[in-house]
Design an enzyme around this catalytic site. Structure first.
Site, PDB file in Angstrom:
ATOM      1  N   ARG A 166      39.081 119.460  32.608  1.00 36.73           N
ATOM      2  CA  ARG A 166      38.213 119.270  33.359  1.00 36.73           C
ATOM      3  C   ARG A 166      39.290 119.885  34.891  1.00 36.73           C
ATOM      4  NH1 ARG A 166      35.036 117.070  30.610  1.00 36.73           N
ATOM      5  NH2 ARG A 166      34.338 114.889  30.837  1.00 36.73           N
ATOM      6  N   SER A 239      31.179 110.273  35.869  1.00 35.16           N
ATOM      7  CA  SER A 239      32.522 109.825  35.915  1.00 35.16           C
ATOM      8  C   SER A 239      33.171 109.941  37.043  1.00 35.16           C
ATOM      9  CB  SER A 239      33.512 110.044  34.546  1.00 35.16           C
ATOM     10  OG  SER A 239      32.270 110.142  33.182  1.00 35.16           O
ATOM     11  N   GLU A 335      37.879 112.243  39.935  1.00 33.96           N
ATOM     12  CA  GLU A 335      37.437 113.712  39.452  1.00 33.96           C
ATOM     13  C   GLU A 335      36.554 114.645  40.738  1.00 33.96           C
ATOM     14  OE1 GLU A 335      35.784 113.723  35.320  1.00 33.96           O
ATOM     15  OE2 GLU A 335      34.037 114.607  36.405  1.00 33.96           O
TER      16      GLU A 335
HETATM   17  P1  FAD Z   1      29.435 121.011  43.716  1.00 33.91           P
HETATM   18  O1  FAD Z   1      28.980 118.939  42.964  1.00 33.91           O
HETATM   19  O2  FAD Z   1      27.943 121.151  44.155  1.00 33.91           O
HETATM   20  O3  FAD Z   1      30.247 121.382  44.007  1.00 33.91           O
HETATM   21  C1  FAD Z   1      31.619 120.824  43.256  1.00 33.91           C
HETATM   22  C2  FAD Z   1      32.472 122.172  43.233  1.00 33.91           C
HETATM   23  O4  FAD Z   1      32.882 123.124  42.574  1.00 33.91           O
HETATM   24  C3  FAD Z   1      33.238 121.877  44.924  1.00 33.91           C
HETATM   25  O5  FAD Z   1      34.498 122.191  44.927  1.00 33.91           O
HETATM   26  C4  FAD Z   1      32.236 123.268  45.051  1.00 33.91           C
HETATM   27  O6  FAD Z   1      32.925 123.600  46.286  1.00 33.91           O
HETATM   28  C5  FAD Z   1      32.590 123.982  43.751  1.00 33.91           C
HETATM   29  N1  FAD Z   1      31.592 125.008  43.549  1.00 33.91           N
HETATM   30  C6  FAD Z   1      30.499 125.174  43.757  1.00 33.91           C
HETATM   31  N2  FAD Z   1      29.575 125.904  43.297  1.00 33.91           N
HETATM   32  C7  FAD Z   1      30.832 126.899  43.049  1.00 33.91           C
HETATM   33  C8  FAD Z   1      30.168 128.377  43.459  1.00 33.91           C
HETATM   34  N3  FAD Z   1      29.581 128.916  42.770  1.00 33.91           N
HETATM   35  N4  FAD Z   1      31.408 128.963  43.821  1.00 33.91           N
HETATM   36  C9  FAD Z   1      32.827 128.236  43.773  1.00 33.91           C
HETATM   37  N5  FAD Z   1      32.721 127.240  44.134  1.00 33.91           N
HETATM   38  C10 FAD Z   1      31.380 126.076  43.832  1.00 33.91           C
HETATM   39  N6  FAD Z   1      30.408 116.572  34.541  1.00 33.91           N
HETATM   40  C11 FAD Z   1      30.781 116.728  33.039  1.00 33.91           C
HETATM   41  O7  FAD Z   1      32.203 117.518  33.226  1.00 33.91           O
HETATM   42  N7  FAD Z   1      30.466 116.285  32.645  1.00 33.91           N
HETATM   43  C12 FAD Z   1      29.486 115.673  32.593  1.00 33.91           C
HETATM   44  O8  FAD Z   1      28.939 114.992  31.360  1.00 33.91           O
HETATM   45  C13 FAD Z   1      29.377 114.967  33.474  1.00 33.91           C
HETATM   46  N8  FAD Z   1      28.482 114.081  33.682  1.00 33.91           N
HETATM   47  C14 FAD Z   1      26.952 114.289  34.832  1.00 33.91           C
HETATM   48  C15 FAD Z   1      26.746 113.024  35.379  1.00 33.91           C
HETATM   49  C16 FAD Z   1      25.701 112.255  36.051  1.00 33.91           C
HETATM   50  C17 FAD Z   1      25.221 111.251  36.084  1.00 33.91           C
HETATM   51  C18 FAD Z   1      26.701 112.960  37.608  1.00 33.91           C
HETATM   52  C19 FAD Z   1      26.274 112.685  38.806  1.00 33.91           C
HETATM   53  C20 FAD Z   1      27.716 113.852  38.011  1.00 33.91           C
HETATM   54  C21 FAD Z   1      28.041 114.299  36.235  1.00 33.91           C
HETATM   55  N9  FAD Z   1      28.688 115.813  36.410  1.00 33.91           N
HETATM   56  C22 FAD Z   1      29.159 115.596  34.761  1.00 33.91           C
HETATM   57  C23 FAD Z   1      29.537 116.317  37.175  1.00 33.91           C
HETATM   58  C24 FAD Z   1      28.452 117.290  38.157  1.00 33.91           C
HETATM   59  O9  FAD Z   1      27.161 117.174  37.400  1.00 33.91           O
HETATM   60  C25 FAD Z   1      29.590 118.298  37.664  1.00 33.91           C
HETATM   61  O10 FAD Z   1      31.267 118.929  37.326  1.00 33.91           O
HETATM   62  C26 FAD Z   1      28.959 119.817  38.100  1.00 33.91           C
HETATM   63  O11 FAD Z   1      29.362 120.871  36.745  1.00 33.91           O
HETATM   64  C27 FAD Z   1      28.661 119.992  39.595  1.00 33.91           C
HETATM   65  O12 FAD Z   1      27.544 120.670  39.583  1.00 33.91           O
HETATM   66  P2  FAD Z   1      27.052 121.486  40.943  1.00 33.91           P
HETATM   67  O13 FAD Z   1      26.129 122.022  40.982  1.00 33.91           O
HETATM   68  O14 FAD Z   1      26.992 119.630  41.771  1.00 33.91           O
HETATM   69  O15 FAD Z   1      28.629 120.959  41.983  1.00 33.91           O
HETATM   70  P1  NAP Z   2      31.362 107.671  25.418  1.00 39.68           P
HETATM   71  O1  NAP Z   2      31.115 107.979  24.481  1.00 39.68           O
HETATM   72  O2  NAP Z   2      31.130 106.496  25.696  1.00 39.68           O
HETATM   73  O3  NAP Z   2      33.209 107.433  25.037  1.00 39.68           O
HETATM   74  C1  NAP Z   2      34.274 107.039  25.381  1.00 39.68           C
HETATM   75  C2  NAP Z   2      35.437 107.980  26.008  1.00 39.68           C
HETATM   76  O4  NAP Z   2      36.449 108.195  25.061  1.00 39.68           O
HETATM   77  C3  NAP Z   2      34.960 109.122  26.975  1.00 39.68           C
HETATM   78  O5  NAP Z   2      35.285 109.694  27.586  1.00 39.68           O
HETATM   79  C4  NAP Z   2      35.700 110.336  25.688  1.00 39.68           C
HETATM   80  O6  NAP Z   2      36.749 111.433  26.314  1.00 39.68           O
HETATM   81  C5  NAP Z   2      36.068 109.646  24.640  1.00 39.68           C
HETATM   82  N1  NAP Z   2      35.922 110.271  23.381  1.00 39.68           N
HETATM   83  C6  NAP Z   2      34.693 109.095  22.448  1.00 39.68           C
HETATM   84  N2  NAP Z   2      34.508 109.682  21.937  1.00 39.68           N
HETATM   85  C7  NAP Z   2      35.390 110.615  21.717  1.00 39.68           C
HETATM   86  C8  NAP Z   2      36.348 111.814  20.196  1.00 39.68           C
HETATM   87  N3  NAP Z   2      35.549 112.112  19.365  1.00 39.68           N
HETATM   88  N4  NAP Z   2      37.799 112.153  20.631  1.00 39.68           N
HETATM   89  C9  NAP Z   2      37.703 112.436  21.600  1.00 39.68           C
HETATM   90  N5  NAP Z   2      37.513 111.282  22.348  1.00 39.68           N
HETATM   91  C10 NAP Z   2      36.370 110.940  22.513  1.00 39.68           C
HETATM   92  O7  NAP Z   2      31.442 108.394  26.619  1.00 39.68           O
HETATM   93  P2  NAP Z   2      30.299 108.265  27.264  1.00 39.68           P
HETATM   94  O8  NAP Z   2      31.074 107.905  29.281  1.00 39.68           O
HETATM   95  O9  NAP Z   2      29.337 107.923  27.213  1.00 39.68           O
HETATM   96  O10 NAP Z   2      30.227 109.308  27.820  1.00 39.68           O
HETATM   97  C11 NAP Z   2      29.642 110.715  26.630  1.00 39.68           C
HETATM   98  C12 NAP Z   2      30.060 111.669  27.134  1.00 39.68           C
HETATM   99  O11 NAP Z   2      29.637 112.544  28.220  1.00 39.68           O
HETATM  100  C13 NAP Z   2      32.066 112.391  27.315  1.00 39.68           C
HETATM  101  O12 NAP Z   2      32.537 113.229  26.684  1.00 39.68           O
HETATM  102  C14 NAP Z   2      32.500 111.883  28.660  1.00 39.68           C
HETATM  103  O13 NAP Z   2      33.232 112.959  29.571  1.00 39.68           O
HETATM  104  C15 NAP Z   2      30.992 112.745  29.495  1.00 39.68           C
HETATM  105  N6  NAP Z   2      30.240 112.564  30.695  1.00 39.68           N
HETATM  106  C16 NAP Z   2      31.002 112.992  31.536  1.00 39.68           C
HETATM  107  C17 NAP Z   2      30.630 112.152  32.918  1.00 39.68           C
HETATM  108  C18 NAP Z   2      31.330 113.305  34.309  1.00 39.68           C
HETATM  109  O14 NAP Z   2      31.062 113.122  35.395  1.00 39.68           O
HETATM  110  N7  NAP Z   2      32.471 114.091  34.072  1.00 39.68           N
HETATM  111  C19 NAP Z   2      29.902 111.979  32.837  1.00 39.68           C
HETATM  112  C20 NAP Z   2      28.920 111.651  32.109  1.00 39.68           C
HETATM  113  C21 NAP Z   2      29.310 111.035  30.476  1.00 39.68           C
HETATM  114  P3  NAP Z   2      35.690 112.912  26.870  1.00 39.68           P
HETATM  115  O15 NAP Z   2      35.048 112.336  28.565  1.00 39.68           O
HETATM  116  O16 NAP Z   2      36.870 113.775  27.442  1.00 39.68           O
HETATM  117  O17 NAP Z   2      34.788 113.096  26.434  1.00 39.68           O
END
Ligand code: FAD
Ligand code: NAP
Length: 339
Positions: A166, A239, A335
């Protein structure tokens, strides 16, 4: 077309929490020229420039005294294709999930585990988005960014991006780089990553023994739709805390007290704990305080029910952080990007 700058714009439609803060000025960039025009405007007005994509990883706690520039550039192109390995480039303003779907429709594998993540292509490298065992860094072929300091374009290769869990160089220096377009290494007939969470089991339940990338995407979309609130219905940023990575010793101590702790050993000997498990075990799942709360199905997701504020949500997050520190001696890091 010249850049259209509007004064005093509500950011409610532009952040997935739906917090009703205002931007001092707001514009949308369709191309590199408009990005440069926005930089020049901000400099002339002595305003900071804040770049956003879909606003799905933002926690806005106050009015933004800046020119907020929403990346809205479009375009997807195949740069090379040897019949097996393909390089695809997409503009920063492309929406992430439709882009993933486009690659799958072309028969290209690599992004399927990252299906249904909200936001834009340009923001994806910022926190090295990850899900179901795949991160951007695994398929990253390069990106083009504008250096705000020099005004020059710069190409970044994988090893220059400092991708981490991240995190990235771009997240470390949010004032420096504007990501304009990103390239991905994709494949025809790639080996799929299925050994994460319930993906394999779901495929088996559906009688799919040799899945395609599209099958994996469908299964992951279904799991995500069951577990995660749709920001269009309930404000959230996914998250809210990163999964903490702690020493094996501390993980062992917690596990002694809580044998069902969800924890994953890392290659460096440390242990990643599921932040959602810690928060749920501490009793916060479903907790509501006014119009902000912890989602009832997923304790890692904080939500805005309707008229909550970023300040209220941050206060709740701090209560959770303090409680988790007191109970487990673990620090939870926020995050989303805080403003
Ligand atoms: P924004 O929220 O608009 O911006 C995020 C940051 O990036 C800010 O600091 C902004 O200034 C910067 N930024 C945006 N665009 C640019 C650019 N072109 N150049 C430079 N800086 C920039 N994240 C995960 O990693 N894994 C997931 O599974 C995941 N699941 C999600 C599920 C849900 C329901 C939600 C709401 C969010 C989830 N996220 C997840 C978080 C988010 O969707 C991601 O981090 C996504 O990449 C953010 O994109 P955005 O365009 O909305 O960025
Ligand atoms: P999940 O499958 O219920 O798992 C719970 C946690 O355990 C996750 O955070 C994941 O870590 C870890 N995990 C599960 N299986 C694993 C494996 N085989 N090896 C290592 N780590 C493992 O999680 P969930 O909340 O439903 O999300 C599913 C996936 O989507 C995850 O990868 C999660 O990161 C991603 N997600 C991210 C966001 C976001 O906003 N960042 C939002 C929703 C979902 P990791 O998170 O490190 O993968």
């Amino acid at each position: 077309m010249s850049l259209q700058v509007q004064p005093h714009v509500s950011l409610k439609p532009y952040n997935s929490f739906g917090f009703a803060v205002r931007a001092r000025a707001f514009a949308q960039a369709q191309d590199d020229g408009q990005v440069r025009a926005a930089l020049a405007y901000a400099q002339a007005q002595q305003l900071p420039l804040m770049v956003i994509g879909g606003g799905s990883n933002l926690l806005l706690t106050r009015d933004v005294e800046a020119l907020v520039l929403r990346m809205n550039s479009r375009g997807i192109r195949l740069l090379s294709d040897d019949g097996h390995q393909v390089v695809v480039e997409a503009e920063a303003g492309e929406s992430w999930h439709p882009f993933v779907q486009w690659t799958l429709e072309q028969g290209l594998a690599g992004l399927e585990n990252l299906s249904l993540i909200p936001g834009t292509v340009g923001a994806a490298p910022m926190q090295n988005i990850g899900a179901y065992g795949v991160e951007i860094k695994d398929v990253f072929a390069g990106l083009t960014a504008l250096d705000r300091h020099s005004g020059e374009l710069r190409e970044f290769a994988l090893e220059e991006c400092a991708f981490a869990y991240r995190g990235s160089l771009f997240k470390q220096h949010p004032e420096r780089w504007i990501i304009l377009r990103v390239r991905f290494h994709l494949q025809r007939g790639a080996v799929l990553k299925l050994n994460y969470g319930p993906v394999q089991q779901r495929l088996q339940e559906q009688g799919i023994s040799t899945p395609t990338a599209l099958d994996v995407s469908r299964v992951i979309c279904a799991i995500r739709q069951e577990k995660l609130p749709d920001p269009a219905v309930l404000g959230n940023a996914g998250s809210f805390f990163k999964n903490p990575v702690v020493s094996a010793e501390l993980a062992g101590q917690i596990k002694q007290q809580h044998p069902d702790l969800v924890a994953y050993a890392q290659t460096d000997g440390q242990v990643k704990l599921a932040a959602g498990w810690l928060i749920e075990r501490a009793g916060w799942k479903g907790f509501r305080d006014g119009d902000v709360g912890v989602h009832r199905l997923q304790a890692l997701v904080l939500v805005n029910y309707a008229n909550g504020t970023g300040q209220q949500l941050l206060a709740l997050a701090q209560r959770i952080q303090n409680d988790i520190a007191a109970r487990f001696a673990v620090h939870l890091e926020i995050e989303p990007n805080l403003y």
